[in-house]
Design an enzyme around this catalytic site. Structure first.
Site, short mmCIF file in Angstrom:
data_model
loop_
_atom_site.label_atom_id
_atom_site.label_comp_id
_atom_site.label_asym_id
_atom_site.label_seq_id
_atom_site.Cartn_x
_atom_site.Cartn_y
_atom_site.Cartn_z
NE ARG A 252 33.87 38.87 29.14
CZ ARG A 252 33.32 37.79 28.93
NH1 ARG A 252 32.27 37.26 29.11
NH2 ARG A 252 34.03 36.70 27.98
CD GLU A 254 27.93 41.36 32.12
OE1 GLU A 254 26.86 40.84 31.96
OE2 GLU A 254 29.01 40.70 31.69
NE ARG A 260 24.18 33.43 35.38
CZ ARG A 260 24.28 33.08 33.90
NH1 ARG A 260 25.01 32.28 33.52
NH2 ARG A 260 23.19 33.88 33.28
CG HIS A 261 27.54 37.82 36.09
ND1 HIS A 261 26.30 37.32 36.22
CD2 HIS A 261 27.59 37.82 34.79
CE1 HIS A 261 25.54 37.14 35.00
NE2 HIS A 261 26.56 37.45 33.79
CD GLU A 403 27.55 31.14 28.90
OE1 GLU A 403 27.18 32.22 29.18
OE2 GLU A 403 28.85 30.86 28.41
CB SER A 406 29.39 31.70 24.92
OG SER A 406 28.72 32.32 23.82
NE ARG A 454 29.28 32.01 34.63
CZ ARG A 454 28.67 32.62 33.80
NH1 ARG A 454 28.17 32.11 32.62
NH2 ARG A 454 28.31 34.04 34.14
#
Lengths: 480, 480
Positions: A252, A254, A260-261, A403, A406, A454
């Site tokens: 990712r 991002e 948490r990323h 989370e 998903s 996670r």
């Protein structure tokens, strides 16, 4: 020819003539039953303290350690004590020693009832004298020993020197437990009839519109790194594999610098055809999670306790069967707690956390499913709820309010998928191969992707996903 | 609040009220014991043939299929027969039918003793009428039925339409066996005390000099895709994990368009500390391979036979313990067979193949280890042979004359590693983090990396690695 023949061999044990005929014992096996035996051991020098004619060493193997004494006497010379005292911490040594029972328990070692009286000692690999971090500091709970001026180790120092940081009892426990999560995930699914698949990570098109995707130079063209194996899992369902899983890296791009990323993490992915209702998929996934939680609780208690010593946390609670709430119920709970939000608004991270606390209070569980998300906040391939087109057959799963998964029922009809893509203003040309996969008969199906790091972080009650990634990658970290 | 409470539920089985209360039987369970029972079944329409007032369907689930008859009579109307006859091949249907024993075996189906008399039929997912390839053609052995003008399917058509090609009995068998290889690999190593690790695929430096490496845009800088997890496996050994394995993608930007090269493949990687001799590592790896071969032979015979029907090959032979030859012996065998080569020349691909045939003739094995490669042809981190500096403590493993693993004892001393890197003219700055890993005590260790797709290809006697990669990547193929 005979020369060749003579040399060829089928070695039963390839013991080379140069290998010494020794058996090395494990530190964890050093118990009073071994008292008075002469043994060989290979271990690291954990600490070393010279005192007159003696040198006390603590020898370590992973989470186990034992005290060893080199003392001037019949078998050890003054020079040998001096030699031992000069061995740098973290060096690897071979020792020949007699196991002796001790009268007073050695509280500082895992092997409390024996010590070693060293007769010979060899350095196998010498560590440099200055270590970038001290293992004692690296396992010290935050705040402990502050008044004595004792240090803890900050995260960047740990990660910069990961090879040493991973040697701590805490790290050893974390990553052995992580290995367990993968094994439990696969074993549970294999028993349920799932097939393991391998999906490509280099892909030709960024299916979800091209945001947050890494670009790769691919010979004379360019390609992308897969943000999830979802399309490939779905193709396997369309190809009659019925139930599949895969474990592998997802990427990712991002620019999120949060606890948490990660830009690269390990996805535990599931996809399955179902018969009549997508809740069959939810049930399969929640049962898999429950089997993981039970397996960890029953088989990794030592690891959990070890991590808890440095990072205290409440034991992880879960229900059987798993709690499933609908999105509208969650919104109502949040509103009751004073949050203002619209029916179709997505959950913010703080609201997810708050909801986790509310659910914990009310249902006493750290794990639950939130079902029936608003259609507007989910990707184009999400199946709308047939009974209410504002909602969708999609779900997230949460551990301690964060989370971890998903998932959704996917649109399996090429026509509807095309309509949904147009609604989301996605370039149909770019997802042609994906849509075409559903043109030749596709069963109803759904699935989800779980973030391994996670799950480990939240199960153990840790607070940063970098603690459960061996070599984490984030926008600012690419090494080691 | 009471409203929320009422809606919250802990579903034991999330049977929605809309789910029909039906049990779907599996095709493979349709045996004479089920005779005269009324059952529900979901399957694909494999073939369909209308004949007057009857329509014969063959219904398929993966490798199993059964004949179904829709005939005008008490329960089926003329319209229903017509409806059934018009269902396109590869559509997914639900049928309600009575199981009937047949007098003459139905040779063309896996379920030979029964057929279904259909009472109701629903289309769950309709396939487009024109399929890009026919499943019958895709499983036809090369050359068979040529005189009748029957087609086979070429590889690009297969790969372009992989979702359909993967539905064939051959593909189903290949990838179920591949799933088995991964499971056997992990289970064997877990039993031996190995820990599974996850290593990053995005790395900051191309450790082996930068050839054949894919570049990734990484925010404002650039990074690379890992060509192997080796450095990270080694760091785990330096971090006291003792024995580790990992299963994951590896990336090679090599412009090789051969039957055995992929730009992305799945690496089964092993690394372990050893006590006295690197042959301890070879023994662990060869034993793991033998456990895989045995597991496949004992548990995947149906899959092996299925693949053999389309692609005939000799059963895979192996010895216990595994044959280990030294490089000098291999050179001698090749020279005896007329090959001209120097002592320190690397093996060419044709010579590897020839050597495989010579070894098979002499030792009757399709699997062996070639040990002690010339130092000059191995990477800089390879441990030189202490007794002969022209050679090295390194090895390859071969299946049916093709390399499936390359491995070695690694240099674990920072000083020696630096010297070897300089000798290979490698920029020390670029491998600083790697070399530094060995500065704080590193045990002697070795390992190797196995190519999953090659193992499957060669075990099954196939001739192209694209047959054992679900979605292969090569310099010319990035889709699907």
């Amino acid at each position: 020819m005979s020369q060749v023949k003579k040399q060829a061999r089928l070695p039963s044990k390839t013991k080379d003539s140069k290998s010494p005929d020794r058996e090395l014992v494990r530190v964890q096996d050093l118990t009073p039953e071994k008292a008075d035996q002469l043994i060989w051991l290979r271990a690291r020098v954990h600490t070393s303290r010279a005192k007159g004619k003696q040198c006390f060493l603590v020898l370590r193997q992973q989470q186990f350690n034992v005290q060893a004494l080199v003392a001037v006497g019949d078998r050890a010379s003054k020079q040998m004590v001096k030699f031992a005292a000069n061995i740098t911490k973290e060096s690897i040594v071979d020792v020949e020693a007699i196991v002796r029972k001790v009268e007073q328990k050695i509280e500082s070692c895992s092997q409390q009832d024996v010590e070693l009286h060293v007769e010979r000692i060899f350095v196998i690999s010498q560590a440099e004298p200055r270590l970038p971090l001290q293992l004692e500091d690296a396992v010290r709970p935050d705040g402990e020993g502050e008044e004595e001026g004792r240090a803890t180790v900050n995260q960047d120092t740990r990660l910069d020197n990961r090879v040493i940081d991973l040697r701590t009892t805490t790290s050893q426990a974390v990553f052995r437990l992580q290995s367990g999560v993968c094994q439990l995930f696969r074993d549970t699914l294999t028993k349920k009839g799932f097939v393991e698949i391998q999906t490509p990570k280099i892909i030709s098109a960024a299916s979800e519109g091209g945001a947050n995707v890494f670009t790769v130079s691919y010979f004379k063209t360019s390609a992308f790194l897969a943000q999830s194996p979802q399309l490939y899992k779905q193709m396997c369902i369309c190809a009659d594999f019925d139930k599949v899983f895969c474990v592998g890296p997802v990427f990712r791009a991002e620019d999120s610098n949060t606890h948490r990323h990660l830009t690269e993490f390990v996805g535990l992915d599931i996809e399955m055809a179902f018969n009549y209702h997508y809740h069959e998929v939810i049930d399969s996934i929640t049962d898999t999670m429950v089997q993981i939680f039970k397996g960890l609780r029953d088989n990794f208690q030592t690891e959990i306790q070890t991590v808890n010593k440095q990072f205290p946390s409440e034991p992880f609670k879960f229900l059987e069967p798993t709690l499933r709430l609908e999105y509208t119920e969650a919104v109502a709970m949040l509103r009751e707690a004073g949050v203002e939000m619209g029916d179709e608004d997505d959950l913010s991270t703080p609201n997810e956390k708050l909801l986790g606390r509310l659910v914990k209070e009310k249902y006493d569980t750290d794990f639950y499913v939130l079902d029936k998300y608003p259609l507007a906040v989910r990707p184009f391939y999400t199946m709308p709820d047939p009974s209410n087109p504002k909602y969708s057959n999609s779900y997230d799963m949460f551990m301690r309010g964060e989370e971890i998964l998903s998932g959704a029922q996917r649109v399996h009809d090429a026509q509807l998928l095309t309509e949904r893509a147009i609604h989301h203003q996605i370039d149909l040309e770019k997802i042609k191969a994906y849509i075409d996969s559903f043109r030749y008969g596709a069963p109803p199906h759904g699935g989800g992707g779980i973030g391994l790091e996670r799950v480990c972080m939240l199960y153990l009650g840790l607070h940063n996903v970098r603690q459960t990634s061996m070599f984490p990658r984030d926008p600012k970290r690419l090494t080691p």
